[in-house]
Design a protein around this motif. Structure first.
Motif, PDB file in Angstrom:
ATOM      1  N   THR A   1       3.269  10.324  -9.461  1.00  0.00           N
ATOM      2  CA  THR A   1       2.679  10.505 -10.793  1.00  0.00           C
ATOM      3  C   THR A   1       1.691  11.657 -10.833  1.00  0.00           C
ATOM      4  OG1 THR A   1       2.914   8.135 -11.248  1.00  0.00           O
ATOM      5  CG2 THR A   1       1.349   9.377 -12.625  1.00  0.00           C
ATOM      6  N   PHE A   2       0.819  11.750  -9.843  1.00  0.00           N
ATOM      7  CA  PHE A   2      -0.290  12.704  -9.905  1.00  0.00           C
ATOM      8  C   PHE A   2      -0.122  13.914  -8.989  1.00  0.00           C
ATOM      9  CE2 PHE A   2      -2.180   8.569 -11.090  1.00  0.00           C
ATOM     10  CZ  PHE A   2      -2.600   8.895 -12.380  1.00  0.00           C
ATOM     11  N   GLY A   3       0.794  13.834  -8.047  1.00  0.00           N
ATOM     12  CA  GLY A   3       1.048  14.981  -7.195  1.00  0.00           C
ATOM     13  C   GLY A   3      -0.164  15.388  -6.372  1.00  0.00           C
ATOM     14  N   ALA A   4      -0.413  16.701  -6.318  1.00  0.00           N
ATOM     15  CA  ALA A   4      -1.489  17.234  -5.482  1.00  0.00           C
ATOM     16  C   ALA A   4      -2.872  16.828  -5.947  1.00  0.00           C
ATOM     17  CB  ALA A   4      -1.386  18.755  -5.426  1.00  0.00           C
ATOM     18  N   SER A   5      -2.973  16.382  -7.175  1.00  0.00           N
ATOM     19  CA  SER A   5      -4.293  16.005  -7.699  1.00  0.00           C
ATOM     20  C   SER A   5      -4.642  14.547  -7.419  1.00  0.00           C
ATOM     21  CB  SER A   5      -4.347  16.242  -9.215  1.00  0.00           C
ATOM     22  OG  SER A   5      -3.404  15.422  -9.883  1.00  0.00           O
ATOM     23  N   LEU A   6      -3.832  13.855  -6.598  1.00  0.00           N
ATOM     24  CA  LEU A   6      -4.062  12.426  -6.360  1.00  0.00           C
ATOM     25  C   LEU A   6      -5.439  12.152  -5.788  1.00  0.00           C
ATOM     26  CD1 LEU A   6      -3.156   9.517  -6.301  1.00  0.00           C
ATOM     27  CD2 LEU A   6      -2.060   9.944  -4.086  1.00  0.00           C
ATOM     28  N   ASP A   7      -5.881  12.976  -4.828  1.00  0.00           N
ATOM     29  CA  ASP A   7      -7.193  12.738  -4.227  1.00  0.00           C
ATOM     30  C   ASP A   7      -8.291  12.805  -5.281  1.00  0.00           C
ATOM     31  OD1 ASP A   7      -6.032  12.418  -1.771  1.00  0.00           O
ATOM     32  OD2 ASP A   7      -6.404  14.476  -1.110  1.00  0.00           O
TER      33      ASP A   7
ATOM     34  N   GLU B   1      -4.316  19.743 -11.234  1.00  0.00           N
ATOM     35  CA  GLU B   1      -4.976  18.918 -12.246  1.00  0.00           C
ATOM     36  C   GLU B   1      -4.940  19.611 -13.599  1.00  0.00           C
ATOM     37  OE1 GLU B   1      -7.349  15.684 -13.841  1.00  0.00           O
ATOM     38  OE2 GLU B   1      -5.736  16.002 -12.391  1.00  0.00           O
ATOM     39  N   MET B   2      -5.113  20.900 -13.624  1.00  0.00           N
ATOM     40  CA  MET B   2      -5.035  21.634 -14.897  1.00  0.00           C
ATOM     41  C   MET B   2      -3.629  21.504 -15.488  1.00  0.00           C
ATOM     42  SD  MET B   2      -7.133  25.134 -14.005  1.00  0.00           S
ATOM     43  CE  MET B   2      -6.777  25.875 -15.603  1.00  0.00           C
ATOM     44  N   ASP B   3      -2.628  21.657 -14.630  1.00  0.00           N
ATOM     45  CA  ASP B   3      -1.250  21.533 -15.112  1.00  0.00           C
ATOM     46  C   ASP B   3      -0.992  20.148 -15.681  1.00  0.00           C
ATOM     47  OD1 ASP B   3      -0.768  24.115 -14.301  1.00  0.00           O
ATOM     48  OD2 ASP B   3       0.174  23.542 -12.385  1.00  0.00           O
ATOM     49  N   ARG B   4      -1.541  19.150 -15.031  1.00  0.00           N
ATOM     50  CA  ARG B   4      -1.349  17.786 -15.541  1.00  0.00           C
ATOM     51  C   ARG B   4      -2.054  17.591 -16.867  1.00  0.00           C
ATOM     52  NH1 ARG B   4      -3.401  13.232 -16.331  1.00  0.00           N
ATOM     53  NH2 ARG B   4      -5.476  13.934 -15.740  1.00  0.00           N
ATOM     54  N   LEU B   5      -3.271  18.134 -16.978  1.00  0.00           N
ATOM     55  CA  LEU B   5      -4.030  17.983 -18.224  1.00  0.00           C
ATOM     56  C   LEU B   5      -3.336  18.659 -19.399  1.00  0.00           C
ATOM     57  CD1 LEU B   5      -7.717  18.416 -16.984  1.00  0.00           C
ATOM     58  CD2 LEU B   5      -6.586  16.325 -17.736  1.00  0.00           C
ATOM     59  N   TYR B   6      -2.651  19.754 -19.131  1.00  0.00           N
ATOM     60  CA  TYR B   6      -1.935  20.442 -20.213  1.00  0.00           C
ATOM     61  C   TYR B   6      -0.816  19.569 -20.789  1.00  0.00           C
ATOM     62  CZ  TYR B   6      -4.270  24.933 -19.445  1.00  0.00           C
ATOM     63  OH  TYR B   6      -5.208  25.941 -19.362  1.00  0.00           O
ATOM     64  N   THR B   7      -0.366  18.594 -20.011  1.00  0.00           N
ATOM     65  CA  THR B   7       0.686  17.686 -20.497  1.00  0.00           C
ATOM     66  C   THR B   7       0.095  16.375 -21.018  1.00  0.00           C
ATOM     67  OG1 THR B   7       1.009  16.658 -18.312  1.00  0.00           O
ATOM     68  CG2 THR B   7       2.281  18.649 -18.816  1.00  0.00           C
ATOM     69  N   ASP B   8      -1.224  16.223 -20.901  1.00  0.00           N
ATOM     70  CA  ASP B   8      -1.906  15.012 -21.358  1.00  0.00           C
ATOM     71  C   ASP B   8      -2.203  15.162 -22.846  1.00  0.00           C
ATOM     72  OD1 ASP B   8      -3.784  12.998 -22.002  1.00  0.00           O
ATOM     73  OD2 ASP B   8      -4.449  12.898 -19.917  1.00  0.00           O
TER      74      ASP B   8
ATOM     75  N   LYS C   1       0.834  -1.206   0.000  1.00  0.00           N
ATOM     76  CA  LYS C   1       0.000   0.000   0.000  1.00  0.00           C
ATOM     77  C   LYS C   1       0.867   1.253   0.000  1.00  0.00           C
ATOM     78  CE  LYS C   1      -3.661   2.349   2.583  1.00  0.00           C
ATOM     79  NZ  LYS C   1      -4.515   2.319   3.790  1.00  0.00           N
ATOM     80  N   THR C   2       1.925   1.237   0.816  1.00  0.00           N
ATOM     81  CA  THR C   2       2.826   2.385   0.871  1.00  0.00           C
ATOM     82  C   THR C   2       3.507   2.610  -0.477  1.00  0.00           C
ATOM     83  OG1 THR C   2       3.255   2.046   3.223  1.00  0.00           O
ATOM     84  CG2 THR C   2       4.874   3.325   2.000  1.00  0.00           C
ATOM     85  N   ALA C   3       3.951   1.516  -1.100  1.00  0.00           N
ATOM     86  CA  ALA C   3       4.608   1.624  -2.403  1.00  0.00           C
ATOM     87  C   ALA C   3       3.644   2.170  -3.459  1.00  0.00           C
ATOM     88  CB  ALA C   3       5.132   0.250  -2.830  1.00  0.00           C
ATOM     89  N   MET C   4       2.384   1.712  -3.418  1.00  0.00           N
ATOM     90  CA  MET C   4       1.386   2.189  -4.381  1.00  0.00           C
ATOM     91  C   MET C   4       1.116   3.677  -4.196  1.00  0.00           C
ATOM     92  SD  MET C   4      -2.574   0.940  -4.946  1.00  0.00           S
ATOM     93  CE  MET C   4      -3.184   1.824  -3.510  1.00  0.00           C
ATOM     94  N   GLU C   5       0.949   4.087  -2.929  1.00  0.00           N
ATOM     95  CA  GLU C   5       0.673   5.494  -2.660  1.00  0.00           C
ATOM     96  C   GLU C   5       1.845   6.380  -3.078  1.00  0.00           C
ATOM     97  OE1 GLU C   5      -0.277   5.629   1.461  1.00  0.00           O
ATOM     98  OE2 GLU C   5      -2.347   4.920   1.180  1.00  0.00           O
ATOM     99  N   THR C   6       3.069   5.887  -2.854  1.00  0.00           N
ATOM    100  CA  THR C   6       4.252   6.653  -3.250  1.00  0.00           C
ATOM    101  C   THR C   6       4.310   6.816  -4.763  1.00  0.00           C
ATOM    102  OG1 THR C   6       5.497   5.852  -1.337  1.00  0.00           O
ATOM    103  CG2 THR C   6       6.767   6.715  -3.187  1.00  0.00           C
ATOM    104  N   GLU C   7       4.048   5.739  -5.484  1.00  0.00           N
ATOM    105  CA  GLU C   7       4.079   5.801  -6.950  1.00  0.00           C
ATOM    106  C   GLU C   7       2.998   6.727  -7.494  1.00  0.00           C
ATOM    107  OE1 GLU C   7       3.416   2.887 -10.845  1.00  0.00           O
ATOM    108  OE2 GLU C   7       3.890   1.999  -8.885  1.00  0.00           O
TER     109      GLU C   7
END
Length: 302
Positions: free
Chosen positions: A183-189, A262-269, A173-179
């Motif tokens: 990957t998603f940073g502040a937008s993980l939630d 999330e907006m910043d991530r979408l701009y790279t999607d 679980k810890t490894a998954m949350e870290t990964e």
């Protein structure tokens, strides 16, 4: 044994010596040959097999001390009773062997007393396993002491296995949350929320239980983190209005910071930006609506 004539002669001589000694000590003389002659055939066989017919102390032709030593030692056996070893080739005889009770067999499965161990948090006691164990030791007629030793070893091993499994789960679980956090940073939630909505949507539309759906996706994706990424991608393709049944407002959890991330991530999607910029793209409308809602939440302009 010597022949009767020799035995008689030896006995007479020893008897005479014994008589003389006995007279001085005030003890009666013992005719050892006469004593031997009174033994049954079975007792004579034991007498000779144990070597009691050999010369004993004080020149006696039979080892009278050996006889009494053997008798005394026999009394020290189980519970003071001379109990023969159980027969292992006869189930009925083994079951009825009186030595079981002498060794502490309680008479029935529920009669055993075991001290349950302190279990790690999150580990439930296995009542079924204890029931199976009680039945087994009852069939074997084990004494309380032996059964308790086996119980302690078995439960300790089982607790160790459970604790190790819990540790592996926690580490995974810890490894998954870290990964995912990487990957998603502040937008993980927000990603997790949309992934859960996508999972429920897939389960509902396919008629597959949620547990089986996530297990299947995780198996295909390789692990839990992979499953979240797949579900998030599906959510992006379907659009939040679709996975929310047309009832959602499309906002992410976590406030302005999460929306901006999330907006910043979408701009790279790449795929999202194709839909966002191409008015002819079938997902253009949903992409624009999504970016607009995020911008409103983030307080930014698109």
């Amino acid at each position: 044994m010597a022949d009767n004539g020799a035995a008689g002669a030896a006995g007479a001589g020893a008897g005479g010596a014994g008589a003389g000694a006995g007279a001085g000590a005030g003890a009666p003389a013992i005719d050892y040959t006469a004593v031997y002659g009174t033994l049954s055939a079975e007792n004579k066989e034991i007498f000779e097999r144990k070597g009691f017919n050999k010369a004993g102390a004080n020149g006696a032709p039979i080892d009278i001390n050996g006889v009494f030593d053997w008798a005394r030692n026999s009394e020290k056996l189980i519970g003071g009773d001379h109990i023969p070893a159980p027969r292992l080739d006869d189930d009925k005889a083994f079951s009825e062997w009186p030595g079981h009770q002498k060794l502490g067999y309680p008479g029935e499965a529920k009669g055993y007393k075991f001290e349950r161990p302190q279990l790690p948090q999150g580990v439930n006691y296995d009542e079924r396993l204890e029931g199976v164990f009680r039945t087994a030791v009852d069939k074997a007629k084990l004494g309380q002491k032996q059964a308790a030793i086996l119980y302690n070893e078995l439960i300790a091993d089982r607790v160790g296995q459970e604790a190790s499994a819990m540790q592996r789960v926690a580490e995974a679980k810890t490894a998954m949350e870290t990964e995912l956090r990487t990957t998603f940073g502040a937008s993980l939630d927000a990603v997790m929320a949309r992934s859960n909505m996508a999972l429920r949507y897939i389960a509902e539309k396919s008629g597959v239980k949620i547990e089986r759906a996530i297990d299947g996706i995780a198996s295909l994706a390789g692990d839990g983190a992979g499953a979240i990424k797949v579900l998030h991608w599906i959510a992006q393709q379907l659009g939040e209005d679709t996975i929310k049944g047309g009832q959602g407002d499309g906002f992410v959890d976590g406030g302005a910071a999460a929306a901006k991330a999330e907006m910043d991530r979408l701009y790279t999607d790449v795929e999202f930006m194709k839909a966002y910029r191409d008015k002819a793209h079938q997902g253009h409308k949903q992409a624009v609506e999504r970016m607009t809602r995020l911008a409103e939440q983030a307080g930014a302009k698109t």
